[in-house]
Design a protein around this motif. Structure first.
Motif, PDB file in Angstrom:
ATOM      1  N   ARG A 142     -10.048  -6.787  17.576  1.00 59.07           N
ATOM      2  CA  ARG A 142     -10.831  -5.855  16.749  1.00 59.07           C
ATOM      3  C   ARG A 142      -9.977  -5.265  15.631  1.00 59.07           C
ATOM      4  N   LEU A 143      -8.779  -4.799  15.964  1.00 56.06           N
ATOM      5  CA  LEU A 143      -7.885  -4.286  14.934  1.00 56.06           C
ATOM      6  C   LEU A 143      -7.469  -5.398  13.983  1.00 56.06           C
ATOM      7  N   ALA A 144      -7.203  -6.585  14.518  1.00 61.34           N
ATOM      8  CA  ALA A 144      -6.790  -7.707  13.683  1.00 61.34           C
ATOM      9  C   ALA A 144      -7.831  -8.041  12.632  1.00 61.34           C
ATOM     10  N   ALA A 145      -9.101  -8.007  13.010  1.00 66.64           N
ATOM     11  CA  ALA A 145     -10.166  -8.339  12.067  1.00 66.64           C
ATOM     12  C   ALA A 145     -10.196  -7.342  10.913  1.00 66.64           C
ATOM     13  N   ILE A 146      -9.990  -6.067  11.215  1.00 65.78           N
ATOM     14  CA  ILE A 146      -9.967  -5.040  10.173  1.00 65.78           C
ATOM     15  C   ILE A 146      -8.742  -5.227   9.275  1.00 65.78           C
ATOM     16  N   GLY A 147      -7.569  -5.400   9.895  1.00 66.56           N
ATOM     17  CA  GLY A 147      -6.350  -5.575   9.118  1.00 66.56           C
ATOM     18  C   GLY A 147      -6.372  -6.829   8.277  1.00 66.56           C
ATOM     19  N   HIS A 148      -6.888  -7.922   8.847  1.00 69.56           N
ATOM     20  CA  HIS A 148      -6.953  -9.193   8.117  1.00 69.56           C
ATOM     21  C   HIS A 148      -7.838  -9.059   6.879  1.00 69.56           C
ATOM     22  N   ARG A 149      -8.962  -8.407   7.042  1.00 72.29           N
ATOM     23  CA  ARG A 149      -9.893  -8.226   5.910  1.00 72.29           C
ATOM     24  C   ARG A 149      -9.231  -7.428   4.794  1.00 72.29           C
ATOM     25  N   LEU A 150      -8.487  -6.388   5.144  1.00 70.43           N
ATOM     26  CA  LEU A 150      -7.791  -5.590   4.137  1.00 70.43           C
ATOM     27  C   LEU A 150      -6.631  -6.355   3.509  1.00 70.43           C
ATOM     28  N   ALA A 151      -5.865  -7.075   4.322  1.00 69.18           N
ATOM     29  CA  ALA A 151      -4.680  -7.781   3.814  1.00 69.18           C
ATOM     30  C   ALA A 151      -5.065  -8.919   2.883  1.00 69.18           C
TER      31      ALA A 151
ATOM     32  N   VAL B 276      -4.768 -25.758   8.475  1.00 71.39           N
ATOM     33  CA  VAL B 276      -5.384 -24.481   8.132  1.00 71.39           C
ATOM     34  C   VAL B 276      -5.322 -24.308   6.618  1.00 71.39           C
ATOM     35  N   PRO B 277      -6.453 -24.025   5.968  1.00 74.35           N
ATOM     36  CA  PRO B 277      -6.436 -23.876   4.511  1.00 74.35           C
ATOM     37  C   PRO B 277      -5.623 -22.662   4.078  1.00 74.35           C
ATOM     38  N   PRO B 278      -5.146 -22.653   2.829  1.00 73.77           N
ATOM     39  CA  PRO B 278      -4.356 -21.512   2.344  1.00 73.77           C
ATOM     40  C   PRO B 278      -5.148 -20.210   2.441  1.00 73.77           C
ATOM     41  N   SER B 279      -4.459 -19.150   2.794  1.00 75.29           N
ATOM     42  CA  SER B 279      -5.086 -17.829   2.908  1.00 75.29           C
ATOM     43  C   SER B 279      -4.013 -16.757   2.717  1.00 75.29           C
ATOM     44  N   PRO B 280      -3.651 -16.459   1.464  1.00 79.73           N
ATOM     45  CA  PRO B 280      -2.606 -15.456   1.231  1.00 79.73           C
ATOM     46  C   PRO B 280      -3.085 -14.045   1.544  1.00 79.73           C
ATOM     47  N   GLY B 281      -2.159 -13.218   1.992  1.00 80.72           N
ATOM     48  CA  GLY B 281      -2.462 -11.815   2.258  1.00 80.72           C
ATOM     49  C   GLY B 281      -1.223 -10.968   2.097  1.00 80.72           C
ATOM     50  N   CYS B 282      -1.426  -9.660   2.011  1.00 85.12           N
ATOM     51  CA  CYS B 282      -0.291  -8.732   1.939  1.00 85.12           C
ATOM     52  C   CYS B 282       0.557  -8.851   3.201  1.00 85.12           C
ATOM     53  N   ARG B 283       1.878  -8.751   3.049  1.00 85.19           N
ATOM     54  CA  ARG B 283       2.762  -8.763   4.211  1.00 85.19           C
ATOM     55  C   ARG B 283       2.683  -7.393   4.897  1.00 85.19           C
ATOM     56  N   SER B 284       1.830  -7.303   5.877  1.00 86.30           N
ATOM     57  CA  SER B 284       1.733  -6.123   6.734  1.00 86.30           C
ATOM     58  C   SER B 284       1.194  -6.583   8.066  1.00 86.30           C
ATOM     59  N   TYR B 285       1.700  -5.986   9.130  1.00 90.04           N
ATOM     60  CA  TYR B 285       1.330  -6.378  10.476  1.00 90.04           C
ATOM     61  C   TYR B 285       0.651  -5.206  11.161  1.00 90.04           C
ATOM     62  N   PHE B 286      -0.397  -5.496  11.887  1.00 89.65           N
ATOM     63  CA  PHE B 286      -1.254  -4.453  12.435  1.00 89.65           C
ATOM     64  C   PHE B 286      -1.141  -4.477  13.949  1.00 89.65           C
ATOM     65  N   GLU B 287      -0.657  -3.382  14.509  1.00 89.25           N
ATOM     66  CA  GLU B 287      -0.330  -3.348  15.927  1.00 89.25           C
ATOM     67  C   GLU B 287      -1.028  -2.176  16.604  1.00 89.25           C
TER      68      GLU B 287
END
Length: 339
Positions: free
Chosen positions: A50-59, A174-185
């Protein structure tokens, strides 16, 4: 429902990371595991994803705002040595761990999901480079070594992963998917705590218990804004105190300035990721008031009412017809000294 005591104990042993990629778990079967143990781990898995989905969308939605980008493919991962020695048998029986690193969950709609990656698969290699082996260092060393390997791959090219389940390997691209370098824990505890250290965003499980995903997104966007604006580095450069005197004088003033700045940037982070930033106004006018922590807290953070006001002002200043994603002028302050 697993007891809070059991949940805290298992969470201390296994801290999964919701990063620009993600980490996971794999079942082999064959071992008689107590139902409460399995239920506890499944509860933790749901929270991590659940947290990953939120963080991934933002990143991923804000990748254009970040100079430091990594492959953000949408995995939640963990490593076998995040468990204590006496828990590893149960972990292998429930989650498999054909290798040292396994997939706990996959963010719906992510690049990993589109590639057909499933929970409970172990990771053998990334672009034909073998994943790190557990070296007995324990805690998060193996996990973080895997994340470093993944982050070192090009963000603009497909990733080739070799996965293993029940002893059988398969390759996925896996197709390219760039995101901000931040990890959500996610971390255990009943208190409403959230923090950012420049790389990681951590929030307590209490947020998931008490707030909706949209409301949690407001908190996560605020913490991600700290990382994008390099607040920890800038505060360190300003020589602030993080100890008992952090609430007073210049320390408190600079802390509050960065908190206000993060609230302002969170408007754009939410909007770029597909959320209505008015959510943040409503959050601080209502449920967010539960987070305020008394007189010392108010020295480093504006009151919830003031936060709602600042965010509303930022929304009002958004140019008409601004594109999505949008790079606000606030980003020019990333390296500005704090005074």
């Amino acid at each position: 429902m697993p007891s809070e005591r059991r949940l805290r104990r298992v969470t201390r042993l296994r801290r999964s990371l919701a990063c620009a990629a993600m980490l996971a778990l794999v079942p082999l079967g064959g071992s008689a595991i107590a139902a409460t143990d399995r239920a506890t781990l499944e509860q933790l898995r749901r929270g991590d994803v659940r947290l990953a989905a939120i963080g991934h969308r933002l990143a991923t939605g804000n990748a254009v705002l970040c100079d430091d980008r990594v492959p953000a493919i949408g995995l939640v991962v963990h490593a076998i040595d995040q468990y204590s020695a006496d828990e590893q048998g149960d972990a292998r029986a429930i989650f498999g761990f054909d290798t040292a690193v396994a997939i706990e969950g996959v963010v719906p709609g992510s690049a990993a999901a589109r590639a057909g990656i499933r929970p409970d698969e172990s990771i053998v290699s990334v672009n034909d480079r073998p994943i790190p082996r557990s070296d007995g260092a324990g805690h998060v060393h193996t996990r973080d070594s895997f994340v470093a390997l993944l982050d070192a791959q090009p963000v603009d090219r497909p990733l080739r992963l070799t996965l293993r389940r029940a002893g059988r390997d398969r390759a996925v691209v896996v197709p390219p998917s760039p995101g901000c370098r931040s990890y959500f824990e996610l971390r255990p505890g009943p208190a409403l705590d959230a923090s950012a250290d420049g790389v990681q965003v951590q929030i307590s499980g209490a947020f998931l218990d008490r707030f909706s995903d949209d409301q949690v997104a407001v908190v996560v966007a605020h913490e991600l804004a700290h990382n994008i604006l390099r607040h920890r580095r800038r505060l360190d450069a300003a020589g602030i105190s993080r100890g008992v005197f952090r609430e007073f004088g210049r320390n408190g003033r600079l802390f509050r300035a960065t908190e206000d700045e993060a609230d302002r940037l969170s408007v754009y982070l939410l909007r770029n990721a597909g959320w209505d930033p008015e959510l943040a106004v409503r959050f601080w006018q209502g449920p967010g008031t539960r987070i305020a922590g008394g007189i010392f807290y108010s020295r480093t953070h504006s009151s919830p009412a003031r936060r709602a006001e600042l965010i509303a002002q930022e929304i009002a200043a958004l140019p008409a017809g601004a594109p999505i994603p949008y790079r606000p002028s606030l980003l020019a302050r990333q390296d500005a000294p704090l005074r």
